[in-house]
Design a protein around this motif. Structure first.
Motif: not given
Length: 351
Positions: A240-265
């Motif tokens: 659950f990305g409480n910090y949104g794209m901030q977390q996505v950027q940090a994970l990708r910078a660490a080499g993680a292959d992650v995606g990000y999505v807004i759930p249907r709710e």
């Protein structure tokens, strides 16, 4: 006077001179004004702080928080006297205003608000910023809170917030440690009409849902840095990305292959603002800090380094996604008390 006596006399003079200089420097340091900031990670990086100190010939003390509950406790417990400026989202802001923990801001001292994007310039159009005709907060950054997923390990791209409860992912999910958001998330998963205004029956159902979530997650995190560490050390599938794209950027910078999505709710979304406490020793200086934060180079640093949107530069367009802006809650104390029991391990039968 013998040479050695002259040398001793000169040494004494030098010692007195150094002592006087030292006293002068000590007085200067003691007299230097201090601005006390309480902020979230990434909002006041050291080099940004140093530049503000240089311009105003002051010292800045920055303290960090990692949850809305922690922020409330640090400000409320001391009636706002321990800090001059802090950052808070618009929904949480209302209880600070209600309790007299913030003071109106003079926009004449925040000239850079004129640089903000059109959607953020009209403060009266943003719920919660204006009370009785006075402005209590200046927008700084915002983000939606979607789902971050491991591209290599999810069964399929997640579509629903309820996938955090998927038993196939047990022990491989990370959720955020906060009473306010977690009850709202449970409300979204339950399909309630308003996740910010749970009725007694919905509260009971939400408690049951959150106990199940506690049993399904690896742990509840607090900071983006903690998420990166946990992701690299464990078999994580969904976050659950409480910090949104901030977390996505940090994970990708660490080499993680992650995606990000807004759930249907939909995705809970926050708008953080700078506010000033009634304990501010120099209100004009506090307003200067807010003005400084709205300089384009400073705001762009927030986005480039931390992946957070700022109110000066256009960011990603989420207009097609279901964004749910945070609203004031029905009962902050009740959520916090129940969450403390849930995370401590209480079973449903005890509620």
């Amino acid at each position: 006077m013998p040479p050695f006596v002259a040398v001793i006399a000169r040494l004494r003079q030098l010692r007195i001179l150094l002592l006087l200089l030292g006293l002068g420097l000590a007085q200067t340091v003691t007299a230097m004004e201090v601005l006390r900031i309480l902020a979230w990670p990434g909002y006041a990086d050291p080099d940004v702080v140093v530049e503000f100190e240089r311009r105003h010939n002051i010292r800045v003390e920055v303290s960090y928080i990692d949850s809305d509950d922690g922020l409330w406790n640090r400000i409320h417990n001391n009636s706002g006297k321990n800090f001059d400026v802090f950052a808070v989202n618009t929904a949480e802001l209302q209880r600070y205003i209600d309790q007299g923990l913030t003071v109106p801001i003079n926009l004449d001292h925040v000239k850079n608000h004129a640089r903000q994007l059109p959607r953020f310039q009209d403060y009266k159009a943003i719920p919660g910023l204006v009370r009785n005709g006075q402005i209590y907060a200046v927008p700084y950054t915002y983000s939606d809170m979607g789902l971050i997923y491991n591209r290599k390990k999810v069964k399929k791209i997640p579509q629903s917030i309820s996938e955090m409860w998927d038993p196939d992912y047990r022990g491989r999910v990370l959720a955020y440690n906060a009473s306010n958001h977690n009850f709202s998330i449970a409300g979204l998963a339950m399909g309630v009409k308003n996740p910010f205004a749970l009725n007694p029956g919905e509260f009971k159902m939400a408690v049951s849902q959150l106990i199940k979530l506690r049993r399904n997650v690896l742990t509840f995190y607090t900071t983006p840095e903690e998420v990166v560490k946990l992701y690299l050390e464990h078999d994580i599938v969904l976050i659950f990305g409480n910090y949104g794209m901030q977390q996505v950027q940090a994970l990708r910078a660490a080499g993680a292959d992650v995606g990000y999505v807004i759930p249907r709710e939909g995705a809970l979304s926050w708008l953080d603002c700078w506010v000033i406490t009634p304990g501010a020793k120099n209100k004009t200086l506090a307003e200067s800090w807010i003005d400084f934060m709205l300089e384009k180079t400073v705001s762009d640093t927030l986005t480039k380094r931390h992946g957070l949107a700022n109110t000066i530069t256009p960011f990603q367009d989420n207009s097609k996604d279901k964004i749910i802006w945070l609203e004031p809650l029905e009962n902050y104390a009740k959520r916090e008390a129940l969450w403390s029991r849930i995370i401590s391990g209480d079973d449903f039968e005890k509620f």
